[in-house]
Design an enzyme around this catalytic site. Structure first.
Site, PDB file in Angstrom:
ATOM      1  N   LEU A  65       2.293   7.475  -5.132  1.00 38.79           N
ATOM      2  CA  LEU A  65       2.536   6.599  -6.277  1.00 38.79           C
ATOM      3  C   LEU A  65       1.238   6.123  -6.915  1.00 38.79           C
ATOM      4  O   LEU A  65       1.143   5.983  -8.123  1.00 38.79           O
ATOM      5  CB  LEU A  65       3.349   5.373  -5.840  1.00 38.79           C
ATOM      6  CG  LEU A  65       4.711   5.674  -5.221  1.00 38.79           C
ATOM      7  CD1 LEU A  65       5.332   4.390  -4.719  1.00 38.79           C
ATOM      8  CD2 LEU A  65       5.618   6.327  -6.234  1.00 38.79           C
ATOM      9  N   SER A  77       0.819  -1.198   0.000  1.00 41.00           N
ATOM     10  CA  SER A  77       0.000   0.000   0.000  1.00 41.00           C
ATOM     11  C   SER A  77       0.856   1.253   0.000  1.00 41.00           C
ATOM     12  O   SER A  77       2.045   1.204   0.291  1.00 41.00           O
ATOM     13  CB  SER A  77      -0.929   0.017   1.214  1.00 41.00           C
ATOM     14  OG  SER A  77      -0.166   0.164   2.386  1.00 41.00           O
ATOM     15  N   ASP A  78       0.224   2.342  -0.314  1.00 43.13           N
ATOM     16  CA  ASP A  78       0.867   3.639  -0.301  1.00 43.13           C
ATOM     17  C   ASP A  78      -0.090   4.581   0.399  1.00 43.13           C
ATOM     18  O   ASP A  78      -1.085   4.990  -0.175  1.00 43.13           O
ATOM     19  CB  ASP A  78       1.150   4.079  -1.741  1.00 43.13           C
ATOM     20  CG  ASP A  78       1.680   5.495  -1.791  1.00 43.13           C
ATOM     21  OD1 ASP A  78       1.358   6.190  -2.765  1.00 43.13           O
ATOM     22  OD2 ASP A  78       2.384   5.909  -0.872  1.00 43.13           O
ATOM     23  N   LYS A  79       0.157   4.905   1.647  1.00 42.60           N
ATOM     24  CA  LYS A  79      -0.784   5.687   2.448  1.00 42.60           C
ATOM     25  C   LYS A  79      -1.026   7.078   1.883  1.00 42.60           C
ATOM     26  O   LYS A  79      -2.104   7.598   1.954  1.00 42.60           O
ATOM     27  CB  LYS A  79      -0.266   5.808   3.878  1.00 42.60           C
ATOM     28  CG  LYS A  79      -0.280   4.529   4.654  1.00 42.60           C
ATOM     29  CD  LYS A  79       0.233   4.784   6.055  1.00 42.60           C
ATOM     30  CE  LYS A  79       0.347   3.492   6.821  1.00 42.60           C
ATOM     31  NZ  LYS A  79       0.901   3.697   8.144  1.00 42.60           N
TER      32      LYS A  79
END
Length: 165
Positions: free
Chosen positions: A57, A51-53
């Protein structure tokens, strides 16, 4: 690097920092964003990016590509086919995954877009829950789950506990 460490023990932090900086610059040329050197240090131990909080990205657009059950890996379309087959050995496990993905989720479909295909529906929630809800809906109707199950208590996911209840 080992020569520097052997000759000058004080050179260890400098050598490590320099090598990590060179690696970070090489990654930057490959369009990989590193916000700090600690990111680069831990990158060697990472196998999967989950994941990318911040959405830097992903632009807050995440999708479930594959689901793995023991040694079997299924794309979302393969999982949908396997869950509908009566003779599929993964049917029960995929059904459990669908139930958990649909119920343990803080995201909800926008009622105005329910008539659209699953990939085009608007979903209210964070990027991770949105991706998981979309995946659950691809496996089966999530609204059936919410009608059949009643939520008594909710403890949301947080980074300290690393789980939700």
């Amino acid at each position: 690097m080992s020569v520097l460490i052997a000759v000058i023990p004080e050179g260890l932090p400098v050598s490590v920092t320099l090598s990590l900086t060179v690696i970070a610059k090489a990654m930057g040329k490959s369009k990989v964003l590193c916000k700090s050197l600690t990111t680069v240090e831990t990158l060697g131990a990472v196998n999967v990016l989950c994941s990318d909080k911040t959405g830097t990205l992903t632009q807050n657009k995440m999708f479930v590509q594959n689901a793995a059950i023991l040694d079997e890996e299924y794309s979302s379309s393969q999982a949908r086919i396997a869950i509908t087959k009566d003779d599929s050995r993964a049917k029960e496990t995929l059904e459990q995954l669908r139930v958990i993905s649909g119920l343990c989720n803080a995201a909800q479909f926008d009622a105005a877009t329910l008539h659209l295909p699953i990939s085009s529906r608007k979903i209210n929630g964070d990027a991770t829950d949105t991706a998981i809800l979309r995946f659950a809906e691809e496996l089966g109707d999530v609204s059936d789950l919410t009608r059949n199950w009643k939520r008594e208590f909710d403890l949301p996911f947080n980074s300290k506990n690393k789980y939700m209840v």
